[in-house]
Design a protein around this motif. Structure first.
Motif, PDB file in Angstrom:
ATOM      1  N   MET A  19       0.837  -1.205   0.000  1.00  0.00           N
ATOM      2  CA  MET A  19       0.000   0.000   0.000  1.00  0.00           C
ATOM      3  C   MET A  19       0.871   1.253   0.000  1.00  0.00           C
ATOM      4  O   MET A  19       0.588   2.207  -0.737  1.00  0.00           O
ATOM      5  CB  MET A  19      -0.916  -0.004   1.229  1.00  0.00           C
ATOM      6  N   GLU A  20       1.933   1.258   0.789  1.00  0.00           N
ATOM      7  CA  GLU A  20       2.837   2.422   0.830  1.00  0.00           C
ATOM      8  C   GLU A  20       3.538   2.618  -0.510  1.00  0.00           C
ATOM      9  O   GLU A  20       3.693   3.736  -0.979  1.00  0.00           O
ATOM     10  CB  GLU A  20       3.877   2.243   1.940  1.00  0.00           C
ATOM     11  N   LYS A  21       3.943   1.513  -1.118  1.00  0.00           N
ATOM     12  CA  LYS A  21       4.617   1.592  -2.415  1.00  0.00           C
ATOM     13  C   LYS A  21       3.670   2.157  -3.483  1.00  0.00           C
ATOM     14  O   LYS A  21       4.054   3.026  -4.266  1.00  0.00           O
ATOM     15  CB  LYS A  21       5.131   0.213  -2.824  1.00  0.00           C
ATOM     16  N   ILE A  22       2.432   1.667  -3.484  1.00  0.00           N
ATOM     17  CA  ILE A  22       1.453   2.167  -4.459  1.00  0.00           C
ATOM     18  C   ILE A  22       1.164   3.638  -4.214  1.00  0.00           C
ATOM     19  O   ILE A  22       1.094   4.433  -5.164  1.00  0.00           O
ATOM     20  CB  ILE A  22       0.161   1.319  -4.420  1.00  0.00           C
ATOM     21  N   SER A  23       1.038   4.042  -2.955  1.00  0.00           N
ATOM     22  CA  SER A  23       0.790   5.452  -2.635  1.00  0.00           C
ATOM     23  C   SER A  23       1.935   6.336  -3.110  1.00  0.00           C
ATOM     24  O   SER A  23       1.710   7.406  -3.687  1.00  0.00           O
ATOM     25  CB  SER A  23       0.584   5.634  -1.131  1.00  0.00           C
TER      26      SER A  23
ATOM     27  N   ASP B  65       4.099   5.671  -5.513  1.00  0.00           N
ATOM     28  CA  ASP B  65       4.111   5.684  -6.976  1.00  0.00           C
ATOM     29  C   ASP B  65       2.966   6.517  -7.536  1.00  0.00           C
ATOM     30  O   ASP B  65       3.093   7.131  -8.601  1.00  0.00           O
ATOM     31  CB  ASP B  65       4.059   4.257  -7.523  1.00  0.00           C
ATOM     32  N   MET B  66       1.844   6.545  -6.818  1.00  0.00           N
ATOM     33  CA  MET B  66       0.725   7.415  -7.226  1.00  0.00           C
ATOM     34  C   MET B  66       1.148   8.871  -7.182  1.00  0.00           C
ATOM     35  O   MET B  66       0.863   9.638  -8.112  1.00  0.00           O
ATOM     36  CB  MET B  66      -0.474   7.221  -6.274  1.00  0.00           C
TER      37      MET B  66
ATOM     38  N   ALA C 146       3.355   9.602 -10.074  1.00  0.00           N
ATOM     39  CA  ALA C 146       2.590   9.657 -11.325  1.00  0.00           C
ATOM     40  C   ALA C 146       1.801  10.964 -11.425  1.00  0.00           C
ATOM     41  O   ALA C 146       1.668  11.530 -12.512  1.00  0.00           O
ATOM     42  CB  ALA C 146       1.649   8.459 -11.421  1.00  0.00           C
ATOM     43  N   MET C 147       1.287  11.443 -10.294  1.00  0.00           N
ATOM     44  CA  MET C 147       0.566  12.725 -10.302  1.00  0.00           C
ATOM     45  C   MET C 147       1.516  13.858 -10.649  1.00  0.00           C
ATOM     46  O   MET C 147       1.175  14.743 -11.441  1.00  0.00           O
ATOM     47  CB  MET C 147      -0.075  12.986  -8.933  1.00  0.00           C
ATOM     48  N   ARG C 148       2.699  13.846 -10.052  1.00  0.00           N
ATOM     49  CA  ARG C 148       3.673  14.905 -10.303  1.00  0.00           C
ATOM     50  C   ARG C 148       4.117  14.929 -11.763  1.00  0.00           C
ATOM     51  O   ARG C 148       4.337  15.979 -12.336  1.00  0.00           O
ATOM     52  CB  ARG C 148       4.886  14.740  -9.403  1.00  0.00           C
ATOM     53  N   SER C 149       4.258  13.723 -12.351  1.00  0.00           N
ATOM     54  CA  SER C 149       4.706  13.663 -13.747  1.00  0.00           C
ATOM     55  C   SER C 149       3.535  13.698 -14.730  1.00  0.00           C
ATOM     56  O   SER C 149       3.754  13.601 -15.935  1.00  0.00           O
ATOM     57  CB  SER C 149       5.540  12.407 -13.966  1.00  0.00           C
ATOM     58  N   LYS C 150       2.319  13.815 -14.186  1.00  0.00           N
ATOM     59  CA  LYS C 150       1.101  13.870 -15.002  1.00  0.00           C
ATOM     60  C   LYS C 150       0.982  12.649 -15.925  1.00  0.00           C
ATOM     61  O   LYS C 150       0.588  12.749 -17.077  1.00  0.00           O
ATOM     62  CB  LYS C 150       1.035  15.167 -15.812  1.00  0.00           C
ATOM     63  N   ASP C 151       1.309  11.493 -15.392  1.00  0.00           N
ATOM     64  CA  ASP C 151       1.249  10.230 -16.125  1.00  0.00           C
ATOM     65  C   ASP C 151      -0.098   9.562 -15.844  1.00  0.00           C
ATOM     66  O   ASP C 151      -0.221   8.715 -14.963  1.00  0.00           O
ATOM     67  CB  ASP C 151       2.416   9.336 -15.682  1.00  0.00           C
ATOM     68  N   GLN C 152      -1.110   9.929 -16.618  1.00  0.00           N
ATOM     69  CA  GLN C 152      -2.466   9.417 -16.395  1.00  0.00           C
ATOM     70  C   GLN C 152      -2.573   7.910 -16.651  1.00  0.00           C
ATOM     71  O   GLN C 152      -3.344   7.235 -15.979  1.00  0.00           O
ATOM     72  CB  GLN C 152      -3.468  10.168 -17.288  1.00  0.00           C
TER      73      GLN C 152
ATOM     74  N   LEU D 206      -3.193   2.741 -10.610  1.00  0.00           N
ATOM     75  CA  LEU D 206      -2.699   2.830  -9.235  1.00  0.00           C
ATOM     76  C   LEU D 206      -3.805   3.300  -8.291  1.00  0.00           C
ATOM     77  O   LEU D 206      -3.937   2.782  -7.175  1.00  0.00           O
ATOM     78  CB  LEU D 206      -1.494   3.779  -9.158  1.00  0.00           C
ATOM     79  N   ARG D 207      -4.598   4.256  -8.730  1.00  0.00           N
ATOM     80  CA  ARG D 207      -5.729   4.718  -7.913  1.00  0.00           C
ATOM     81  C   ARG D 207      -6.712   3.575  -7.683  1.00  0.00           C
ATOM     82  O   ARG D 207      -7.215   3.381  -6.579  1.00  0.00           O
ATOM     83  CB  ARG D 207      -6.448   5.876  -8.598  1.00  0.00           C
ATOM     84  N   MET D 208      -6.988   2.847  -8.759  1.00  0.00           N
ATOM     85  CA  MET D 208      -7.915   1.728  -8.662  1.00  0.00           C
ATOM     86  C   MET D 208      -7.385   0.667  -7.694  1.00  0.00           C
ATOM     87  O   MET D 208      -8.125   0.132  -6.876  1.00  0.00           O
ATOM     88  CB  MET D 208      -8.118   1.143 -10.060  1.00  0.00           C
ATOM     89  N   ALA D 209      -6.095   0.380  -7.762  1.00  0.00           N
ATOM     90  CA  ALA D 209      -5.485  -0.614  -6.876  1.00  0.00           C
ATOM     91  C   ALA D 209      -5.551  -0.148  -5.416  1.00  0.00           C
ATOM     92  O   ALA D 209      -5.886  -0.934  -4.529  1.00  0.00           O
ATOM     93  CB  ALA D 209      -4.040  -0.880  -7.282  1.00  0.00           C
ATOM     94  N   LYS D 210      -5.246   1.117  -5.191  1.00  0.00           N
ATOM     95  CA  LYS D 210      -5.281   1.624  -3.823  1.00  0.00           C
ATOM     96  C   LYS D 210      -6.699   1.574  -3.264  1.00  0.00           C
ATOM     97  O   LYS D 210      -6.913   1.183  -2.109  1.00  0.00           O
ATOM     98  CB  LYS D 210      -4.740   3.056  -3.767  1.00  0.00           C
ATOM     99  N   ALA D 211      -7.681   1.924  -4.089  1.00  0.00           N
ATOM    100  CA  ALA D 211      -9.074   1.868  -3.651  1.00  0.00           C
ATOM    101  C   ALA D 211      -9.481   0.433  -3.322  1.00  0.00           C
ATOM    102  O   ALA D 211     -10.142   0.187  -2.299  1.00  0.00           O
ATOM    103  CB  ALA D 211      -9.983   2.447  -4.729  1.00  0.00           C
ATOM    104  N   ALA D 212      -9.073  -0.525  -4.154  1.00  0.00           N
ATOM    105  CA  ALA D 212      -9.406  -1.931  -3.899  1.00  0.00           C
ATOM    106  C   ALA D 212      -8.752  -2.417  -2.606  1.00  0.00           C
ATOM    107  O   ALA D 212      -9.383  -3.141  -1.822  1.00  0.00           O
ATOM    108  CB  ALA D 212      -8.957  -2.791  -5.075  1.00  0.00           C
TER     109      ALA D 212
END
Length: 150
Positions: free
Chosen positions: A4-8, A10-11, A14-20, A26-32
């Motif tokens: 969970m920490e790793k995904i957070s 990396d999220m 990805a937000m900083r680099s605007k990599d949609q 990653l958002r979907m994985a964190k939510a699951a």
């Protein structure tokens, strides 16, 4: 560092680099993962977290198959890209020879001889392979072949 920490982390990257393309899965994985934690009422251990990510990958594979048969290659490509992002959070898949050894051992332990014994063999082999990157469908096919030819 937990999954969970790793995904957070990396999220955030990805937000900083605007990599949609990377951010969405990653958002979907964190939510699951968070939903499963709420379901369980406690924090997930690593094996449970990996099972959640593996189930998300399985869903994506099913979607790719359906989109391909439905002649929607653009949607299939998007799902395939999400699979690639999510697979980075799982251990590498097991060597096929190792899976075969585990299946052979489970067949010997259970004394299985026919396809009717498939449930017992699957029950014996899957806990041994859990959290190690073994696809249940591959294991199932292997067990089916072993018991069919036994």
């Amino acid at each position: 560092m937990t999954l969970m920490e790793k995904i957070s982390g990396d999220m955030t990257a990805a937000m900083r680099s605007k990599d949609q393309a990377r951010l969405a899965p990653l958002r979907m994985a964190k939510a699951a993962l968070m939903n499963r934690e709420v379901e369980k009422g406690r924090a997930l251990d690593e094996a449970e977290a990996q099972q959640v990510v593996a189930s998300l990958i399985k869903q994506r594979r099913d979607s790719v198959e359906q989109f391909t048969t439905g002649n929607r290659p653009e949607l299939a490509a998007r799902e395939a890209a999400e699979i690639a992002v999510l697979e980075a959070y799982l251990p590498p898949p097991l060597d096929p020879a190792e899976i075969e050894r585990a299946v052979d051992e489970a067949v010997r332990e259970t004394g299985a001889t026919t396809a009717k014994d498939m449930g017992r063999v699957m029950k014996a082999v899957m806990p041994k392979l859990a959290g190690r990157g073994a696809d249940g469908k591959v294991v199932n096919d292997l067990v089916r072949r072993r018991l069919g030819s036994a």
